[in-house]
Design a protein around this motif. Sequence first.
Motif, PDB file in Angstrom:
ATOM      1  N   SER A 155       1.075  -1.183   0.595  1.00 12.26           N
ATOM      2  CA  SER A 155       0.287  -0.119  -0.076  1.00 12.26           C
ATOM      3  C   SER A 155       0.526   1.331  -0.768  1.00 12.26           C
ATOM      4  N   LYS A 156       0.482   2.752  -1.062  1.00 14.53           N
ATOM      5  CA  LYS A 156       1.115   3.590  -1.207  1.00 14.53           C
ATOM      6  C   LYS A 156       1.192   4.246   0.246  1.00 14.53           C
ATOM      7  N   LYS A 157       0.435   4.500   1.020  1.00 13.80           N
ATOM      8  CA  LYS A 157      -0.091   4.698   2.861  1.00 13.80           C
ATOM      9  C   LYS A 157       0.640   4.192   4.052  1.00 13.80           C
ATOM     10  N   GLU A 158       0.716   2.651   3.405  1.00 13.52           N
ATOM     11  CA  GLU A 158       1.297   2.172   4.229  1.00 13.52           C
ATOM     12  C   GLU A 158       3.126   2.340   4.199  1.00 13.52           C
ATOM     13  N   MET A 159       3.138   2.204   2.949  1.00  7.24           N
ATOM     14  CA  MET A 159       4.608   2.781   2.857  1.00  7.24           C
ATOM     15  C   MET A 159       5.365   3.873   3.309  1.00  7.24           C
ATOM     16  N   LYS A 160       4.228   4.488   3.370  1.00  9.60           N
ATOM     17  CA  LYS A 160       4.231   6.528   3.602  1.00  9.60           C
ATOM     18  C   LYS A 160       4.883   6.371   4.771  1.00  9.60           C
ATOM     19  N   LYS A 161       3.865   5.393   5.786  1.00 12.41           N
ATOM     20  CA  LYS A 161       3.910   4.928   7.498  1.00 12.41           C
ATOM     21  C   LYS A 161       5.391   4.472   7.660  1.00 12.41           C
ATOM     22  N   GLY A 162       6.222   4.147   6.909  1.00 10.24           N
ATOM     23  CA  GLY A 162       7.690   2.803   7.078  1.00 10.24           C
ATOM     24  C   GLY A 162       7.273   1.850   7.182  1.00 10.24           C
ATOM     25  N   LEU A 163       6.708   1.305   6.276  1.00 13.69           N
ATOM     26  CA  LEU A 163       6.552   0.292   5.552  1.00 13.69           C
ATOM     27  C   LEU A 163       8.538  -0.076   5.418  1.00 13.69           C
ATOM     28  N   GLU A 164       8.920   0.390   4.531  1.00 11.57           N
ATOM     29  CA  GLU A 164       9.886   0.103   3.702  1.00 11.57           C
ATOM     30  C   GLU A 164      11.567   0.491   4.708  1.00 11.57           C
ATOM     31  N   LEU A 172      10.379  -3.630  -2.661  1.00 13.50           N
ATOM     32  CA  LEU A 172       8.571  -3.313  -2.635  1.00 13.50           C
ATOM     33  C   LEU A 172       8.276  -2.378  -3.577  1.00 13.50           C
ATOM     34  N   ILE A 173       7.234  -2.268  -3.907  1.00  9.41           N
ATOM     35  CA  ILE A 173       6.788  -1.298  -5.258  1.00  9.41           C
ATOM     36  C   ILE A 173       5.083  -0.718  -4.272  1.00  9.41           C
ATOM     37  N   PRO A 174       5.091   0.072  -3.971  1.00  9.97           N
ATOM     38  CA  PRO A 174       3.851   0.878  -3.544  1.00  9.97           C
ATOM     39  C   PRO A 174       2.939   1.744  -4.740  1.00  9.97           C
ATOM     40  N   MET A 175       1.528   0.427  -4.267  1.00 10.19           N
ATOM     41  CA  MET A 175       0.566   0.823  -5.142  1.00 10.19           C
ATOM     42  C   MET A 175      -0.904   1.118  -4.793  1.00 10.19           C
ATOM     43  N   ALA A 176      -1.815   1.859  -5.539  1.00  8.04           N
ATOM     44  CA  ALA A 176      -2.979   2.269  -4.853  1.00  8.04           C
ATOM     45  C   ALA A 176      -3.837   0.998  -5.039  1.00  8.04           C
ATOM     46  N   LEU A 189       1.683 -10.664 -12.918  1.00  6.09           N
ATOM     47  CA  LEU A 189       2.797  -9.530 -13.483  1.00  6.09           C
ATOM     48  C   LEU A 189       3.445  -8.671 -12.141  1.00  6.09           C
ATOM     49  N   ALA A 190       3.131  -9.347 -10.790  1.00  8.17           N
ATOM     50  CA  ALA A 190       3.728  -9.197  -9.701  1.00  8.17           C
ATOM     51  C   ALA A 190       4.052 -10.581  -8.610  1.00  8.17           C
ATOM     52  N   ASP A 191       4.531 -10.541  -7.640  1.00 11.93           N
ATOM     53  CA  ASP A 191       5.411 -11.965  -7.477  1.00 11.93           C
ATOM     54  C   ASP A 191       4.019 -12.623  -5.542  1.00 11.93           C
ATOM     55  N   GLY A 192       3.962 -10.980  -5.189  1.00 15.43           N
ATOM     56  CA  GLY A 192       3.211 -11.286  -3.758  1.00 15.43           C
ATOM     57  C   GLY A 192       2.472 -10.316  -3.797  1.00 15.43           C
ATOM     58  N   VAL A 193       1.812  -9.899  -2.523  1.00 18.14           N
ATOM     59  CA  VAL A 193       1.467  -8.895  -2.418  1.00 18.14           C
ATOM     60  C   VAL A 193       1.107  -9.092  -0.134  1.00 18.14           C
ATOM     61  N   PHE A 194       1.816  -8.084   0.102  1.00 22.51           N
ATOM     62  CA  PHE A 194       1.412  -7.929   1.896  1.00 22.51           C
ATOM     63  C   PHE A 194       0.875  -6.778   2.068  1.00 22.51           C
ATOM     64  N   THR A 195       0.224  -6.810   3.436  1.00 23.67           N
ATOM     65  CA  THR A 195      -0.395  -5.534   4.099  1.00 23.67           C
ATOM     66  C   THR A 195      -0.374  -5.907   5.348  1.00 23.67           C
ATOM     67  N   LEU A 196      -0.090  -5.420   6.497  1.00 23.25           N
ATOM     68  CA  LEU A 196       0.061  -5.221   7.890  1.00 23.25           C
ATOM     69  C   LEU A 196      -1.377  -5.011   8.675  1.00 23.25           C
TER      70      LEU A 196
END
Length: 261
Positions: A155-164, A172-176, A189-196
């Motif tokens: 998530s772009k929002k999770e990335m902004k909150k320090g996920l990276e 990690l590729i941020p995307m909405a 087109l991507a290998d995986g996705v995760f969200t905390l």
Amino acid sequence: MFRELEVAKKLALEAGALILRHFADSVEVSHKDSGEVVTPADREADDFIRKGLADAFPADAIYSEETADSSERLSRTRVWIVDPLDGTSNFIERGDNFSVSIGLSVGGRAMLGVVYNPRRYELFAGGYGIGVTLNDAPVHVSDAKDLSKARLLVSKKEMKKGLEGLFPSLSLIPMASMAYKLAMVATGLADGVFTLKPRKEWGTCAGIALVNASGGKAVLLNGKDICFNRADLKQQAGFVAAGHALLPLLFDEVQKIISKS
């Protein structure tokens, strides 16, 4: 499920065209009681999809983000779970990650999904026993086995909150739009996705149906399978989704980081 799939594809394409008509103009933005942003495109797409589903499948329940929930759906076996515009913030920002998400839950299981990105003209569609297509061409999850080289959507929002910062060794590729991220994984087109963070059903049902139908799997971070048409608005935990070879590696890595934080 073939008729259901064709109806959902048609509705997603037409709802996407409706959304793009709004995209061409200045976007009127308001806020729900929860504080989330909403636009006329969200509501008009919602009205259109709900009417189309109700006309085609009058015995089914419909659970949509932009419509007041009813506990009556909990007594139904078949429930359409819809996010008419997943990634509204990205739509407002004139991005190209937002999507239309139409999923069908049968007995609590995500059985069918259609996700349409109208800006990229990408139609992801599939279901249990049917397989998955991207613009009518057959696709499947990637066979990635190396976590250090995997293309992982977040998530772009999770990335902004320090996920990276928590996962410096991962790509990690941020995307909405969670629906769109899951569809990207389902098609390789991507290998995986995760969200905390626990996610709402609207933006996940269709995408998880696609991941499952294309040979992958999604699992909650508490180790449980993901069930739909629940009384709670959100799932019990965050989740990971990937092909079967990568999934346990990604799950373990995320669990390791969670335990340290």
